[in-house]
Scaffold this active site. Structure first.
Site, PDB file in Angstrom:
ATOM      1  N   SER A  20     -54.883 -33.412  27.707  1.00 25.01           N
ATOM      2  CA  SER A  20     -56.159 -34.091  27.577  1.00 25.01           C
ATOM      3  C   SER A  20     -55.921 -35.124  26.477  1.00 25.01           C
ATOM      4  CB  SER A  20     -57.244 -33.083  27.164  1.00 25.01           C
ATOM      5  OG  SER A  20     -58.417 -33.760  26.801  1.00 25.01           O
ATOM      6  N   SER A  21     -56.023 -36.406  26.843  1.00 28.70           N
ATOM      7  CA  SER A  21     -55.678 -37.477  25.889  1.00 28.70           C
ATOM      8  C   SER A  21     -56.561 -37.401  24.654  1.00 28.70           C
ATOM      9  CB  SER A  21     -55.881 -38.843  26.538  1.00 28.70           C
ATOM     10  OG  SER A  21     -55.138 -38.936  27.723  1.00 28.70           O
ATOM     11  N   SER A  22     -56.115 -38.037  23.593  1.00 29.17           N
ATOM     12  CA  SER A  22     -56.923 -38.077  22.378  1.00 29.17           C
ATOM     13  C   SER A  22     -58.279 -38.712  22.699  1.00 29.17           C
ATOM     14  CB  SER A  22     -56.211 -38.922  21.327  1.00 29.17           C
ATOM     15  OG  SER A  22     -57.154 -39.334  20.373  1.00 29.17           O
ATOM     16  N   ARG A  75     -65.604 -30.320  26.715  1.00 27.28           N
ATOM     17  CA  ARG A  75     -64.147 -30.525  26.836  1.00 27.28           C
ATOM     18  C   ARG A  75     -63.420 -29.184  27.005  1.00 27.28           C
ATOM     19  NH1 ARG A  75     -59.978 -32.986  22.285  1.00 27.28           N
ATOM     20  NH2 ARG A  75     -58.462 -33.937  23.692  1.00 27.28           N
TER      21      ARG A  75
END
Ligand SMILES: C[S@@+](CC[C@H](N)C(=O)[O-])C[C@H]1O[C@@H](n2cnc3c(N)ncnc32)[C@H](O)[C@@H]1O
Length: 385
Positions: free
Chosen positions: A101-103, A36
């Protein structure tokens, strides 16, 4: 010895599995294998005391932050220069997140809800950093993943991140509320909250296809709707998922802050009346009524001043709760409260159905969706627009 990021990605994945998300081993492998941090060049954190802070890979906290089960803001106000200005000691103007960046737990929830099969072609709306596109590509391969974002600069950056990590999905700079890429998709995963579901999305679904999308509203914490094409009517239709979810609003769904609308209200011109509906229910974003109200009142926002609670629509219609008398005062071009009360009365008459029972159907040329409970045959009354 595994790299530090690998240990962090494993631990993040373990947390998601413990949360009951990410039931499919193929998604678990995708989360474990995808770095990530390599999709995050520059990030923003928000500290209650210091406000927005600009961080990058050189900051000691960066790597750990990148693997927390939290959303990570990567752009503010649609402004590619905000990070540099903040880093140089300047201020950010609005400070509204416009990409992130979404959860990972929300990503995992949506991937589970999509019931993706190995042969599926998936379209993601809202490429953002490219991290979710990488997860999809890990599972499905380059050929079967397409991702679009309205912001061409973000698409370029995401393409760089994806290529460096070995992924080559199809990427386009497109506004999903106007155009989707050519082709048919088995699943469409919308990672941004739209103000209304565009009817033309139906044309991009393969037979048996599903779209999961959030709807932006000031009256709901974004319900996710799981939509498919009804073979009898050809219309896009489906229910809310039971877990609430919050996505940032689509670029075209952004509303002016409610205090700016409140400043234009002439409260003396309002009229006061009794109401049977508890005012607080209209502002309870997590209630079971919220997914019914939200698509019908997509531009209504809550506002609080020192004395009163308000609901204010973009067209200047408003309603104020007079707590001392438990009455409402209504003003502006239309009776906003009458519409909200009508839906509440219908919901109450139907024994207050929970969010998973509420659905909507979208028709081309209709500016309101049809809301229903349990099946499109049990449609809610339309509200005056
Ligand atoms: C929450 S972020 C998506 C996160 C992303 N899926 C990821 O993994 O990093 C939402 C994205 O939607 C994009 N967006 C906003 N409005 C859009 C629209 N109308 N059409 C397509 N993309 C849009 C924003 O630019 C933003 O990058």
């Amino acid at each position: 010895m595994p790299q530090q990021w690998q240990q962090l990605a494993d631990s993040m994945t373990d947390t998601l599995v413990r949360q009951g998300r990410l039931l499919d081993p193929a998604w678990q492998a995708a989360f474990r294998d995808t770095p990530r941090h390599r999709f995050l060049d520059r990030i923003f954190t928000n500290d209650p005391e210091r406000g927005w802070q600009a961080l990058d890979h050189d900051d000691p906290a960066f790597l750990e932050l990148a693997y927390q089960v939290e959303p990570i803001v990567t752009q503010l106000d649609g402004d590619p220069d905000a990070w540099r200005r903040l880093r140089d000691g300047g201020l950010v103007e609005g400070g509204i997140p416009s990409s992130s960046s979404s959860s990972p737990s929300l990503m995992a929830q949506m991937l589970d809800d999509l019931h993706v099969q190995d042969t599926h072609r998936v379209l993601e709306v809202g490429t953002g950093t490219g991290y979710n596109a990488a997860i999809l590509t890990h599972r499905l391969g380059d050929q079967d993943v397409t991702s679009i974002d309205v912001d061409a600069g973000l698409v370029d950056a995401a393409r760089r991140h994806l290529h460096k990590t070995g992924h080559h999905p199809a990427l386009y700079a497109l506004d999903a509320e106007r155009t989707l890429p050519d082709g048919l998709f088995d699943r469409v995963e919308v990672t941004v909250a739209v103000r209304a579901v565009p009817a033309f999305w139906a044309k991009h679904l393969a037979p048996g296809g599903h779209i999961i999308t959030a709807l932006a509203s000031g009256l709901s914490s974004n319900s996710l709707f799981d939509l498919h094409v009804d073979t009898a009517t050809g219309l896009l239709t489906g229910r809310t998922l039971t877990d609430p979810a919050w996505f940032m609003p689509s670029r075209s769904a952004l509303l002016p802050p409610p205090h700016t609308l409140h400043a234009r209200i002439d409260a003396v011109a309002g009229h006061t009346r009794d109401t049977d509906m508890p005012f607080s229910l209209a502002g309870d974003l997590g209630s079971d009524l919220a997914p019914l109200l939200a698509p019908m009142f997509p531009t209504v926002q809550r506002h609080y001043d020192t004395d009163w609670n308000w609901l204010i629509d973009l067209d200047g219609s408003w309603v104020r709760h007079n707590t001392d008398t438990d009455t409402v005062t209504i003003g502006g071009p239309r009776d906003l409260w009458a519409g909200i009360e009508t839906l509440w009365a219908w919901w109450t008459d139907h024994d207050k159905p929970s969010r998973g029972r509420i659905g909507l159907t979208v028709s081309a040329g209709d500016d309101q969706p049809t809301m229903w409970v349990d099946s499109p045959n049990h449609a809610a009354p339309r509200t005056p627009s």
